[in-house]
Design an enzyme around this catalytic site. Structure first.
Site, short mmCIF file in Angstrom:
data_model
loop_
_atom_site.label_atom_id
_atom_site.label_comp_id
_atom_site.label_asym_id
_atom_site.label_seq_id
_atom_site.Cartn_x
_atom_site.Cartn_y
_atom_site.Cartn_z
N GLU A 38 -30.86 2.34 29.51
CA GLU A 38 -30.59 3.78 29.24
C GLU A 38 -29.06 3.78 29.43
O GLU A 38 -28.45 3.60 30.67
CB GLU A 38 -31.09 4.63 30.13
CG GLU A 38 -30.76 6.07 29.51
CD GLU A 38 -31.06 7.34 30.67
OE1 GLU A 38 -31.15 8.23 30.22
OE2 GLU A 38 -30.98 6.74 31.85
N ASP A 43 -32.59 2.89 34.00
CA ASP A 43 -32.10 4.30 34.07
C ASP A 43 -30.52 4.28 34.17
O ASP A 43 -29.94 3.51 35.22
CB ASP A 43 -32.84 4.74 35.42
CG ASP A 43 -32.80 6.32 35.56
OD1 ASP A 43 -33.12 7.16 34.52
OD2 ASP A 43 -31.97 6.75 36.36
N HIS A 45 -38.52 11.58 27.87
CA HIS A 45 -38.66 13.06 29.09
C HIS A 45 -37.61 13.67 29.31
O HIS A 45 -37.77 14.79 30.14
CB HIS A 45 -39.34 12.19 30.20
CG HIS A 45 -38.19 11.51 30.71
ND1 HIS A 45 -37.89 10.21 30.37
CD2 HIS A 45 -37.56 11.59 31.93
CE1 HIS A 45 -36.86 9.60 30.95
NE2 HIS A 45 -36.56 10.44 32.30
N ASP A 46 -36.53 13.44 28.68
CA ASP A 46 -35.24 14.21 28.91
C ASP A 46 -34.96 15.07 27.72
O ASP A 46 -33.74 15.68 27.85
CB ASP A 46 -33.90 13.28 29.47
CG ASP A 46 -34.23 12.52 30.66
OD1 ASP A 46 -34.49 13.05 31.45
OD2 ASP A 46 -33.75 11.36 30.63
N ASP A 101 -39.69 1.57 35.18
CA ASP A 101 -38.33 2.24 35.03
C ASP A 101 -37.75 1.73 36.14
O ASP A 101 -38.14 2.04 37.25
CB ASP A 101 -38.61 3.83 34.99
CG ASP A 101 -37.70 4.61 34.43
OD1 ASP A 101 -36.51 4.36 34.51
OD2 ASP A 101 -38.08 5.51 33.52
C1 GLC Z 1 -32.23 9.47 33.55
C2 GLC Z 1 -33.62 9.76 33.48
C3 GLC Z 1 -33.38 11.35 34.02
C4 GLC Z 1 -32.98 11.40 35.40
C5 GLC Z 1 -31.71 10.91 35.58
C6 GLC Z 1 -31.34 10.56 37.06
O1 GLC Z 1 -31.13 10.05 32.60
O2 GLC Z 1 -33.81 9.49 32.13
O3 GLC Z 1 -34.74 11.81 33.79
O4 GLC Z 1 -33.14 12.83 35.72
O5 GLC Z 1 -31.54 9.46 34.89
O6 GLC Z 1 -32.23 9.47 37.42
#
Ligand code: GLC
Ligand code: CA
Length: 555
Positions: free
Chosen positions: A254, A199, A327-328, A98
């Site tokens: 992402e 991310d 995980h979100d 990640d």
């Molecule tokens: C992304 C991650 C999330 C995190 C955010 C800030 O959306 O998936 O879990 O809180 O970024 O890093």
């Protein structure tokens, strides 16, 4: 279409904190992951994406990094990491790191320097602005409630944090920042990792004038305001040249706030930027505009429209990633199907069929392959996620937008902690995750839903996932076939075809507990079953699709 190993892969996401605790401190760790390689190989996945394992003060469970080249103390040592990586490779599993580089932790040495003075050499590593009339420089909100700006007394200026105030945003317009990030990525590639999940990479390039955005329910503009900024593609192309081309990597960005047109740039098949993106439109069909805290149910027609838009929109141009969970997000079987004892197993298998038969690279989030469910939280004290805790404080206690009761209902449906409770390995204490009380509660249904019970049961959700994963490796049409939607207006049935040359598949999924009559297109009536979540019925012109039934027919 170009064939690529990363198009043919199945990715499994591990949230290390909740996967397996090897040393009895209640926190998952790297040695725990190493222990479970046989399990992953058995499932058949060939790539693992690890949520962050770097040194971090854990304000946001590792998404706030204070040292990119060290392992979080709670998770083990760099030697443990190297052992885990070697074990994964021995099992034919690649490791995706990640990459959290939109921001660092405020405890990262760069930020500690940056905040010291306006002429510190690291000042320009972050985004500093003067206040406006004694207030924040603009109306942007943090993803985790409140403004996206924090006032810093030392220099009487504000710094930008689209996430928590312990996650200051890096200034990607500074070439030194880019060089630091690229060096660090090359360092990990030299270690032997196989790729990166990036991310919130769509947020790294901010418009220089940082314009105000439209205010949401708490009065602030969405943290997504800077999405797809002016230089994001340029910076990713630079990353491709200076880092990603150095190895045969798999990359997924992402991309919150990504549009179809933007995704075509990020994930174009000419491979100048990323291999694929995560888009989130199908995670918003049960949300209101800019507000996920609701118990609105998804409308299947909308879901189909969104997924079809992405399937058709990227066809032959770019590549999709396929997911229901991460995980979100809350657990899909509770969110989009039915987790009651009666329908749990068929529901979980139906959702799996629906997404795994599409074009793209599928992602399985730990526990999804068991049909792990949302958690019956009863009090705000049980939550660990800062997003949930801050939202409760802001929307219930400070602004009275929701009553405590309403908010608890929304949290039980939508909180990220639904996905973060310990992996349910068996029916022993703490679900076999740990020997002591874990950092977050165990879902009380672990005696019914756990890996031990499912691995040896041929009818289990686990073995259904295993079969779907095996089928994708056997049949090119599942990876490369063209997708076409049928019955767009049905409120219960999701039906589509896949086509590759002369071959054709029909996918039929019932998203409801009703029995629904469906006409099977003629070309499939003499076909055969590829997979089904109920005992196979006779294939004929008119078929009654049972509650949450799913099957795939081959012409
Ligand atoms: C992304 C991650 C999330 C995190 C955010 C800030 O959306 O998936 O879990 O809180 O970024 O890093
Ligand atoms: Ca541990």
């Amino acid at each position: 279409m170009e064939k690529r190993w990363w198009k043919e892969s199945i990715v499994y996401q591990i949230y290390p904190r909740s996967f397996k605790d090897s040393n009895g401190d209640g926190i998952g760790d790297l040695n725990g992951i190493t222990e479970k390689m046989d399990y992953l190989e058995k499932l058949g996945v060939n790539v693992v994406w690890l949520s962050p394992v770097y040194q971090s003060p854990n304000d946001d469970n590792g998404y706030d990094i204070s040292d990119y080249r060290a392992i979080m103390t709670e998770f083990g040592t760099m030697e443990d990491f190297d052992r885990m990586l070697a074990a994964a490779h021995e099992h034919g599993i690649k490791i995706v790191m990640d990459l959290v580089v939109n921001h660092t932790s405020d405890e990262h040495p760069w930020f500690i320097e940056s905040r010291k003075s306006k002429d510190n050499p690291y000042r320009d590593y972050y985004i500093w602005r003067d206040g406006k009339d004694g207030k924040e420089p603009n109306n942007w909100g943090s993803c985790f409630s409140g403004p996206a700006w924090e006032y810093d007394e030392e220099t009487d200026m504000y710094y930008l944090h689209l996430f928590s105030k312990k996650q200051p945003d890096l200034n990607w317009d500074n070439p030194k920042v880019r060089e630091e990030v690229f060096d660090m990525m090359n360092w990990w590639l030299e270690k032997g990792v196989d790729g990166f999940r990036m991310d919130v990479i769509s947020l790294i390039s901010k418009k220089p004038d940082l314009p105000d955005g439209k205010p949401g329910i708490n009065g602030y503009a969405s943290f997504n305001e800077p999405a797809n900024g002016p230089h994001v593609h340029e910076y990713l192309q630079e990353m491709r040249e200076k880092v990603l081309n150095n190895a045969d990597t798999i990359t997924v960005g992402e991309c919150s706030g990504v549009t179809l047109e933007e995704a075509k740039k990020y994930a174009r098949s000419d491979e100048k930027e990323l291999n694929m993106v995560f888009q989130f439109e199908h995670m918003d069909v049960d949300a209101d505009a800019d507000n996920k805290w609701t118990d609105k149910k998804m409308d299947l027609r909308e879901m189909k429209a969104v997924l079809t838009k992405w399937q058709k929109g990227l066809e032959d141009i770019a590549w999709n990633s396929l997911f229901w969970e991460n995980h979100d997000q809350p657990r899909s079987v509770s969110r989009y199907a039915d987790d009651s004892a009666k329908y749990h197993d068929v529901s979980a298998k139906m959702l799996a069929t629906c997404i795994h038969m599409m074009q793209g690279t599928p992602y399985v989030y730990q526990g999804e392959e068991l049909g792990m469910t949302n958690v019956p939280f009863t009090s705000i004290d049980q939550f660990r996620d800062l997003d949930s805790i801050n939202a409760y404080r802001e929307l219930v206690e400070e602004q009275h937008v929701f009553t405590a009761e309403e908010m608890m209902r929304y949290l039980c449906r939508k909180s990220r902690d639904n996905a973060r409770t310990p992996f349910q390995w068996d029916d022993s204490a703490y679900a076999g995750f740990s020997t002591v009380e874990p950092w977050i509660m165990v879902n009380p249904n672990y005696k019914e839903i756990n890996a031990k019970k499912q691995v040896d049961d041929p009818e289990s959700v686990f073995n259904y996932y295993r079969k779907l994963i095996a089928l994708r490796k056997e049949k090119e049409i599942i990876v490369y076939g063209t997708y076409d939607l049928l019955l767009p207006e049905s409120e219960e049935i999701y039906m589509y075809t896949r086509t590759l040359g002369e071959e054709k598949l029909l996918v039929v999924c019932n998203f409801s507990e009703k029995e629904v009559a469906v006409e099977i297109p003629e070309e499939f009536r003499k076909g055969s079953y590829l997979i089904a979540n109920y005992p196979e019925g006779e294939i004929k012109e008119q078929m009654t699709i049972r509650p949450y039934e799913a099957f795939v027919l081959e012409k």
